[in-house]
Design an enzyme around this catalytic site. Structure first.
Site, short mmCIF file in Angstrom:
data_model
loop_
_atom_site.label_atom_id
_atom_site.label_comp_id
_atom_site.label_asym_id
_atom_site.label_seq_id
_atom_site.Cartn_x
_atom_site.Cartn_y
_atom_site.Cartn_z
N HIS A 121 -62.85 -21.98 -28.55
CA HIS A 121 -61.59 -21.24 -28.76
C HIS A 121 -61.44 -20.15 -27.70
O HIS A 121 -60.36 -20.01 -27.10
CB HIS A 121 -61.59 -20.63 -30.15
CG HIS A 121 -60.38 -19.80 -30.44
ND1 HIS A 121 -59.33 -20.25 -31.21
CD2 HIS A 121 -60.04 -18.56 -30.02
CE1 HIS A 121 -58.40 -19.30 -31.27
NE2 HIS A 121 -58.82 -18.26 -30.55
N GLU A 122 -62.50 -19.40 -27.48
CA GLU A 122 -62.41 -18.29 -26.52
C GLU A 122 -62.13 -18.80 -25.11
O GLU A 122 -61.28 -18.25 -24.39
CB GLU A 122 -63.72 -17.49 -26.53
CG GLU A 122 -64.09 -16.88 -27.86
CD GLU A 122 -63.01 -15.94 -28.38
OE1 GLU A 122 -62.26 -15.38 -27.57
OE2 GLU A 122 -62.92 -15.77 -29.60
N HIS A 125 -58.53 -19.81 -24.58
CA HIS A 125 -57.61 -18.74 -24.20
C HIS A 125 -57.56 -18.58 -22.68
O HIS A 125 -56.49 -18.39 -22.10
CB HIS A 125 -58.07 -17.40 -24.80
CG HIS A 125 -57.63 -17.18 -26.21
ND1 HIS A 125 -56.31 -17.20 -26.61
CD2 HIS A 125 -58.35 -16.91 -27.34
CE1 HIS A 125 -56.23 -16.95 -27.91
NE2 HIS A 125 -57.45 -16.77 -28.37
N GLU A 184 -53.07 -18.31 -30.44
CA GLU A 184 -54.22 -18.59 -31.29
C GLU A 184 -54.27 -20.08 -31.65
O GLU A 184 -55.34 -20.71 -31.58
CB GLU A 184 -54.13 -17.75 -32.57
CG GLU A 184 -54.36 -16.27 -32.34
CD GLU A 184 -55.75 -15.98 -31.82
OE1 GLU A 184 -56.72 -16.40 -32.45
OE2 GLU A 184 -55.85 -15.35 -30.75
#
Length: 261
Positions: A121-122, A125, A184
């Site tokens: 997820h990070e 981004h 997100e």
């Protein structure tokens, strides 16, 4: 500062149109190399201000998971990973190939697959240039003046706080990620696909968020606390499993079986 702002914004506007990894149209003002430099600067600052873990076993474990995930990023970027000695259940990734993990996260992300879900997820981004989007919007606000000051070499506190905020980093101990709901959700999907391609079980992303919800005692978890709620995130991840599971099965069949311990 006004003499700097106009030519900078005029030049950056020429690179404004882009597309995210999932095909969404984006408005990006900042050149990628400038974003990378800002990410490196912020990361170096954090390493001087926050305690770095000396736990060799945990550091090897986090590095192992991060290496497997980032190998599926589609980029030749070399990623640096730092394990911060902090009880917060938190992690972040910055432009320039920088990843930070807080030791407290390892109590919530209880397996290598769950940690892979967070790191995917990070990194998602970063791959989707979400910080660039946020910064581009902030150029139209008062915060843009502070960002321009940081770009022009002003090391003052206000300028640096503006820079850190645009990158999604909090100015206090710990990290916040004030990205929008679309950012997100997009990072969730990118991360889910990346971890699956690396051979991590994407179904564990759901278990991670159940852990996060339990650990938060009804309050928004520190990690990715703005949008959406844990329940909504779990529903969205489950809806994405039909696409992620085949990627996981293909990775396992190809011999990708991470064993980070």
């Amino acid at each position: 500062m006004k003499r700097i702002a106009l030519p900078v914004l005029t030049a950056l506007a020429l690179t404004a149109c882009a597309t995210s990894p999932l095909g969404r149209s984006q408005f990006l003002l900042m050149p990628a190399d400038q974003m990378d430099q800002m990410g490196v600067t912020a990361y170096d600052q954090m390493k001087t201000e926050q305690k770095i873990s000396t736990n060799s076993k945990q550091k090897r474990y986090v590095q192992c998971v991060a290496s497997a995930v980032t190998a599926e990023s589609g980029s030749e970027q070399q990623w640096e990973v730092t394990l911060f000695d902090d009880p917060a259940a938190n992690a972040f990734a910055l432009p320039g190939g920088k990843i930070g993990v807080y030791t407290g996260l390892l109590k919530v992300a209880k397996t290598q697959d769950q940690l892979a879900a967070v790191l995917g997820h990070e990194v998602g981004h970063v791959l989707a240039q979400h910080s660039n989007e946020r910064m581009s919007i902030q150029y139209a606000t008062e915060t843009g003046t502070q960002l321009l000051a940081a770009l022009a070499g002003d090391s003052g506190g206000a300028a640096q706080q503006g820079l850190m905020a645009a990158l999604g980093l909090g100015t206090q101990v710990g990290v916040t990620l004030p990205f929008s709901r679309k950012h997100e959700s997009e990072a969730d999907i990118i991360g889910l696909q990346m971890m699956a391609r690396a051979g991590f079980d994407p179904r564990q992303s759901v278990e991670l968020w159940k852990n996060m919800a339990a650990a938060s005692n009804g309050s928004p978890p520190e990690l990715l606390s703005t949008h959406p709620s844990s329940g909504t995130r779990i529903e969205d991840l489950e809806a994405s499993m039909p696409e992620a599971l085949p990627l996981y099965q293909q990775a396992r069949a190809a011999g990708k079986r991470p064993n980070c311990g």
